[in-house]
Design a protein around this motif. Structure first.
Motif, PDB file in Angstrom:
ATOM      1  N   THR A  64     -24.165  -0.927  18.491  1.00  0.00           N
ATOM      2  CA  THR A  64     -25.063  -1.989  18.043  1.00  0.00           C
ATOM      3  C   THR A  64     -26.381  -1.851  18.786  1.00  0.00           C
ATOM      4  O   THR A  64     -26.433  -1.323  19.903  1.00  0.00           O
ATOM      5  N   ASP A  65     -27.443  -2.341  18.173  1.00  0.00           N
ATOM      6  CA  ASP A  65     -28.739  -2.347  18.840  1.00  0.00           C
ATOM      7  C   ASP A  65     -29.644  -3.375  18.175  1.00  0.00           C
ATOM      8  O   ASP A  65     -29.461  -3.706  16.993  1.00  0.00           O
ATOM      9  N   VAL A 121     -29.566  -1.972  29.176  1.00  0.00           N
ATOM     10  CA  VAL A 121     -29.914  -3.249  28.550  1.00  0.00           C
ATOM     11  C   VAL A 121     -30.172  -4.342  29.586  1.00  0.00           C
ATOM     12  O   VAL A 121     -31.052  -5.177  29.408  1.00  0.00           O
ATOM     13  N   GLY A 142     -26.193  -1.940  22.598  1.00  0.00           N
ATOM     14  CA  GLY A 142     -27.527  -1.498  22.989  1.00  0.00           C
ATOM     15  C   GLY A 142     -27.586   0.017  22.989  1.00  0.00           C
ATOM     16  O   GLY A 142     -28.097   0.643  23.912  1.00  0.00           O
ATOM     17  N   CYS A 143     -27.064   0.604  21.923  1.00  0.00           N
ATOM     18  CA  CYS A 143     -26.848   2.051  21.875  1.00  0.00           C
ATOM     19  C   CYS A 143     -28.146   2.851  21.823  1.00  0.00           C
ATOM     20  O   CYS A 143     -28.143   4.057  22.103  1.00  0.00           O
ATOM     21  N   GLY A 144     -29.261   2.193  21.457  1.00  0.00           N
ATOM     22  CA  GLY A 144     -30.522   2.918  21.392  1.00  0.00           C
ATOM     23  C   GLY A 144     -30.430   4.115  20.459  1.00  0.00           C
ATOM     24  O   GLY A 144     -29.883   4.034  19.357  1.00  0.00           O
ATOM     25  N   CYS A 166     -22.440  -0.513  28.058  1.00  0.00           N
ATOM     26  CA  CYS A 166     -23.774  -1.070  27.843  1.00  0.00           C
ATOM     27  C   CYS A 166     -24.699  -0.508  28.915  1.00  0.00           C
ATOM     28  O   CYS A 166     -24.671  -0.946  30.060  1.00  0.00           O
ATOM     29  N   TYR A 171     -39.341  -1.074  20.224  1.00  0.00           N
ATOM     30  CA  TYR A 171     -38.385   0.027  20.119  1.00  0.00           C
ATOM     31  C   TYR A 171     -38.354   0.634  18.721  1.00  0.00           C
ATOM     32  O   TYR A 171     -38.078   1.833  18.574  1.00  0.00           O
ATOM     33  N   SER A 212     -32.842  -2.824  17.669  1.00  0.00           N
ATOM     34  CA  SER A 212     -33.834  -2.079  16.901  1.00  0.00           C
ATOM     35  C   SER A 212     -33.189  -1.274  15.775  1.00  0.00           C
ATOM     36  O   SER A 212     -32.359  -0.399  16.025  1.00  0.00           O
ATOM     37  N   GLN A 255     -37.940  -5.750  19.802  1.00  0.00           N
ATOM     38  CA  GLN A 255     -37.483  -5.057  18.594  1.00  0.00           C
ATOM     39  C   GLN A 255     -38.596  -4.196  18.015  1.00  0.00           C
ATOM     40  O   GLN A 255     -38.387  -3.015  17.694  1.00  0.00           O
TER      41      GLN A 255
END
Length: 202
Positions: free
Chosen positions: A78-79, A123, A57-59, A120, A8, A81, A5
């Protein structure tokens, strides 16, 4: 040693430029792959107004932008970070973004069974998540919906991803529709595998 976390969060402002320089093809490839399967009639993921997508984990929002360009408008993300969530918000591709979400644990209850397509990308890589995280992706997907994900080749060779997804198949929870091995992911090497599953019931 800093956490994923923290790493990123610090990387977020420069992430897009850095991965572009490294030819990160995963987001474009996974969406193109889905569009090919859709056009062949293998999956029904037509971008109607009520069709809902979640990018887990969209970054910084790279996948969301490609999906938006394909006509999908209800995209949530969602992510882990919060810094990356901030970058994803700037793209304008997402309706709702939720930070501090660790895919080593179930996603929030209010997301369960809500999405026609769960995607996803990037990830399932070494030291991020275990194969069991596939179950959490399936849980937020509607019965009959689609889960699409990438695995790094090093991840696939290290963890028993194949064994776990086959276990879920035997339990009647998911079904593999298609996979492509050794495809473009990062840089010149074909170092990614891509998977498309239908969800039966979780």
């Amino acid at each position: 040693m800093i956490s994923h976390q923290e790493r990123y969060d610090r990387w977020a402002p420069d992430y897009n430029q850095d991965v572009a320089e490294r030819n990160y093809d995963g987001p474009q490839y996974i969406v193109n792959y889905l569009m090919e399967l859709k056009d062949k009639g293998q999956i029904a993921i037509h971008p109607t107004p009520e069709f809902k997508v979640i990018d887990v984990g969209c970054g910084s929002g790279l996948v969301g932008q490609v999906l938006r360009n394909q006509g999908y408008h209800h995209i949530d993300g969602t992510d882990l970070s919060q810094g990356m969530i901030g970058e994803a918000k700037k793209t304008g591709a997402y309706q709702t973004l939720i930070g501090w979400q660790d895919l080593n644990h179930p996603l929030p209850f209010f997301l369960q069974g809500q999405y026609d397509l769960t995607i996803c990308c990037g990830v399932f890589a070494l030291d991020f998540v275990k194969p069991e995280s596939l179950k959490w992706l399936a849980q937020v997907t509607k019965p009959g919906g689609i889960v699409a994900l990438s695995t790094k080749t090093t991840y696939y060779d290290t963890y028993d991803f194949e064994g776990y997804y086959k276990q879920l198949q035997t339990e009647g929870k998911i079904q593999l529709i298609d996979c492509r091995m050794n495809q473009p992911y990062l840089g010149a090497e074909a170092d990614g595998h891509y998977w498309v599953f239908s969800v039966k019931a979780m």
